[in-house]
Design an enzyme around this catalytic site. Structure first.
Site, PDB file in Angstrom:
ATOM      1  N   GLY A 106      -8.008  -3.828  11.565  1.00  0.00           N
ATOM      2  CA  GLY A 106      -8.844  -4.959  11.959  1.00  0.00           C
ATOM      3  C   GLY A 106      -9.882  -4.467  12.959  1.00  0.00           C
TER       4      GLY A 106
ATOM      5  N   ARG B  82       0.818  -1.220   0.000  1.00  0.00           N
ATOM      6  CA  ARG B  82       0.000   0.000   0.000  1.00  0.00           C
ATOM      7  C   ARG B  82       0.853   1.273   0.000  1.00  0.00           C
ATOM      8  NH1 ARG B  82      -3.671  -1.865   5.016  1.00  0.00           N
ATOM      9  NH2 ARG B  82      -1.866  -3.240   5.279  1.00  0.00           N
TER      10      ARG B  82
HETATM   11  C1  UD1 Z   1      -2.619  -5.598  11.261  1.00  0.00           C
HETATM   12  C2  UD1 Z   1      -3.690  -6.401  12.023  1.00  0.00           C
HETATM   13  C3  UD1 Z   1      -4.930  -5.528  12.172  1.00  0.00           C
HETATM   14  C4  UD1 Z   1      -4.559  -4.254  12.886  1.00  0.00           C
HETATM   15  C5  UD1 Z   1      -3.397  -3.522  12.190  1.00  0.00           C
HETATM   16  C6  UD1 Z   1      -2.919  -2.385  13.071  1.00  0.00           C
HETATM   17  C7  UD1 Z   1      -3.355  -8.745  11.426  1.00  0.00           C
HETATM   18  C8  UD1 Z   1      -3.850  -9.906  10.643  1.00  0.00           C
HETATM   19  N1  UD1 Z   1      -3.997  -7.588  11.299  1.00  0.00           N
HETATM   20  O1  UD1 Z   1      -3.206  -5.344   9.993  1.00  0.00           O
HETATM   21  O2  UD1 Z   1      -5.918  -6.226  12.898  1.00  0.00           O
HETATM   22  O3  UD1 Z   1      -5.680  -3.408  12.965  1.00  0.00           O
HETATM   23  O4  UD1 Z   1      -2.311  -4.401  11.972  1.00  0.00           O
HETATM   24  O5  UD1 Z   1      -1.975  -1.591  12.441  1.00  0.00           O
HETATM   25  O6  UD1 Z   1      -2.413  -8.891  12.151  1.00  0.00           O
HETATM   26  N2  UD1 Z   1       4.163  -8.500   8.651  1.00  0.00           N
HETATM   27  C9  UD1 Z   1       5.112  -9.501   8.723  1.00  0.00           C
HETATM   28  N3  UD1 Z   1       4.913 -10.629   7.978  1.00  0.00           N
HETATM   29  C10 UD1 Z   1       3.813 -10.817   7.192  1.00  0.00           C
HETATM   30  C11 UD1 Z   1       2.845  -9.792   7.157  1.00  0.00           C
HETATM   31  C12 UD1 Z   1       3.055  -8.646   7.907  1.00  0.00           C
HETATM   32  O7  UD1 Z   1       6.101  -9.383   9.405  1.00  0.00           O
HETATM   33  O8  UD1 Z   1       3.726 -11.884   6.559  1.00  0.00           O
HETATM   34  C13 UD1 Z   1       4.406  -7.258   9.421  1.00  0.00           C
HETATM   35  C14 UD1 Z   1       4.413  -6.037   8.541  1.00  0.00           C
HETATM   36  O9  UD1 Z   1       5.729  -5.725   8.106  1.00  0.00           O
HETATM   37  C15 UD1 Z   1       3.875  -4.954   9.459  1.00  0.00           C
HETATM   38  C16 UD1 Z   1       3.020  -5.716  10.453  1.00  0.00           C
HETATM   39  O10 UD1 Z   1       3.358  -7.090  10.330  1.00  0.00           O
HETATM   40  O11 UD1 Z   1       4.889  -4.282  10.164  1.00  0.00           O
HETATM   41  C17 UD1 Z   1       1.537  -5.545  10.159  1.00  0.00           C
HETATM   42  O12 UD1 Z   1       1.275  -5.980   8.852  1.00  0.00           O
HETATM   43  P1  UD1 Z   1       0.245  -5.223   7.935  1.00  0.00           P
HETATM   44  O13 UD1 Z   1       0.165  -5.918   6.654  1.00  0.00           O
HETATM   45  O14 UD1 Z   1       0.520  -3.801   7.929  1.00  0.00           O
HETATM   46  O15 UD1 Z   1      -1.083  -5.520   8.772  1.00  0.00           O
HETATM   47  P2  UD1 Z   1      -2.401  -4.707   8.746  1.00  0.00           P
HETATM   48  O16 UD1 Z   1      -3.173  -5.073   7.536  1.00  0.00           O
HETATM   49  O17 UD1 Z   1      -2.145  -3.283   8.988  1.00  0.00           O
HETATM   50 CA    CA Z   2      -0.322  -2.076   9.268  1.00  0.00          CA
END
Ligand code: UD1
Ligand code: CA
Length: 436
Positions: A142, A17
């Site tokens: 979320g 994004r």
């Molecule tokens: C996540 C939460 C959501 C919350 C939001 C708050 C989940 C499923 N959802 O969503 O409920 O409201 O954060 O900001 O957790 N990441 C990894 N590995 C992955 C995917 C992501 O390390 O495979 C890390 C990303 O780098 C990031 C964090 O996890 O720093 C959150 O990931 P992101 O994709 O931004 O989650 P959101 O959709 O924002």
């Molecule tokens: Ca996030």
């Protein structure tokens, strides 16, 4: 400070994004990558910190190595690569990590406003402590489903039905887990959802269904804002900037129109310094009783008992003491002590001593096309306007340089230096030339 807490920082996501080739967590806020702040605050609370990386892992890790060399060597900080092909998602990210302490705090690395003092509030005895935001719109987050005053589960935006989308209670994305619970339940996560990912948020429903304790902790956007887009990046930076500026204002710095001033994290300001509107302070600059005037930029330099600008540019490695730098003067690696350079000059790779006046339009010609060279100017030198100093060159004390001179040789103490084509005056030439 007690450090009986393990911390996992999730930094493996692609950050699509953000629409950028730079990994999301390396986008900067107040001059430092977002991930830098997550690690910095975690180090205040834990001796067992794991950063989970995957997308552009090497780039993310090298970026952090320049800030946290010591902590990586002692093992306080570790990097782990997520098995993203098989276990994508925030749940997949925490698999295969064995935290050493009883409690484990999990942070998203895209929350650059987080502060250790806020994280300490998660120190509550429960199986899961989760952070909850009350928002006008929870778009992008979320949703926290609450029934009869109790949290039931977290539903991701992409999985939410219409009713759930309308919920304004959001999961802020930071959790404290009982480590035992975390290790036992991670293998039970599945990816039956819209994104085909393993969600850490599903652990909440699991704990509730087993009658285990869950504590929602109300938090504020000021500290828990998540950054997923460049819009949110810019909003987070405004909050971060206000924090930096408020701290300096409280400490006694004077700011004219603070909203127009930009100060990077790492800048130090001492004494009663004055910052006028539009000032930019970058890197590890240090100001001591300095007056930085409208629209000036100071980068990685020291400015002590001196004034700069308006529209001055002090570039890296400059050290100004008891000095006046006026409009359109640029310095770089310039050590100026007791100097006046009022207008339109470039002073690079030079040392200039007390009582010396640099006339308008003076240039240190420091670059010969291959290498940079030094210009040394002593005390009480009068450098006439439009002088070029072809470096390497040394001007001793008490020298006068006539306006318009090009100085290619060292000038000894007390001399006049002048390079000038003789002035010719031809009477009535104008009238002959234009036939008037
Ligand atoms: C996540 C939460 C959501 C919350 C939001 C708050 C989940 C499923 N959802 O969503 O409920 O409201 O954060 O900001 O957790 N990441 C990894 N590995 C992955 C995917 C992501 O390390 O495979 C890390 C990303 O780098 C990031 C964090 O996890 O720093 C959150 O990931 P992101 O994709 O931004 O989650 P959101 O959709 O924002
Ligand atoms: Ca996030």
């Amino acid at each position: 400070m007690k450090k009986n807490l393990s911390i996992i920082i999730l930094a493996a996501g692609a950050g699509t994004r953000m629409k950028s080739t730079t990994p999301k967590v390396l986008h900067t806020i107040s001059g430092k990558p977002m991930l830098y702040y997550s690690i910095l605050e975690s180090l205040k609370l834990s001796d067992d910190i794991t950063v989970v990386i995957y997308h552009q892992a090497q780039r993310v890790q090298s970026s952090m190595e320049q800030f946290f060399q010591k902590e990586l060597e002692t093992g306080q900080l570790k990097f782990v690569v997520q098995d993203h092909e098989n276990y994508p998602g925030t749940g997949g990210a925490v698999m295969n990590i064995t935290p050493t302490h009883e409690k484990t705090l999990v942070l998203n690395a895209d929350m650059p406003l987080i502060q250790a003092s806020e994280l300490e509030k998660f120190d509550i005895d429960a199986t899961i402590v989760m952070s909850v935001l009350e928002l006008d719109s929870a778009d992008g987050y979320g949703r926290v489903v609450v029934e009869n005053g109790n949290v039931v589960k977290i539903v991701e935006q992409k999985d939410a039905n219409e009713q759930e989308l309308a919920i304004t209670t959001a999961n802020a994305g930071i959790y404290q887990f009982d480590t035992q619970f975390l290790l036992e339940h991670l293998p039970k996560l599945n990816n039956n959802n819209a994104q085909k990912e393993y969600y850490i948020t599903d652990l909440v429903e699991m704990a509730i269904n087993q009658g285990l304790s869950l504590k929602p902790l109300a938090v504020s956007v000021e500290n828990f804002k998540g950054v997923n887009s460049k819009v949110e990046l810019s909003q987070a930076e405004v909050i971060h900037q206000n924090r930096i500026k408020e701290a300096f204002l409280k400490q006694g710095v004077i700011m004219r129109l603070p909203d127009t001033i930009y100060i990077e994290y790492g800048v130090q300001i001492e004494g009663e310094s004055i910052l006028e509107n539009g000032v930019t302070l970058l890197g590890n600059s240090k100001l001591i009783n300095a007056h930085i005037k409208t629209n000036s930029v100071v980068e990685d330099s020291v400015v002590e008992d001196s004034d700069v600008g308006p529209m001055g540019r002090v570039r890296p490695g400059s050290v100004l003491k008891d000095t006046h730098i006026g409009n359109f003067v640029e310095t770089k690696k310039a050590k100026l002590t007791g100097v006046k350079a009022g207008h339109l000059s470039y002073l690079g790779d030079c040392e200039i001593d007390e009582g010396t006046n640099i006339g308008c339009g003076t240039i240190t010609c420091n670059y010969d096309g291959m290498n940079k060279h030094q210009t040394i100017i002593g005390k009480n030198v009068f450098v006439g306007s439009d002088t070029q100093l072809v470096a390497p060159v040394t001007i001793e004390d008490d020298v006068i340089i006539a306006a318009g001179s090009t100085i290619t040789k060292n000038i000894s103490k007390g001399s006049l230096a002048i390079t000038r084509a003789p002035l010719k005056v031809i009477k009535d030439y104008f009238y002959k030339f234009f036939n008037k």
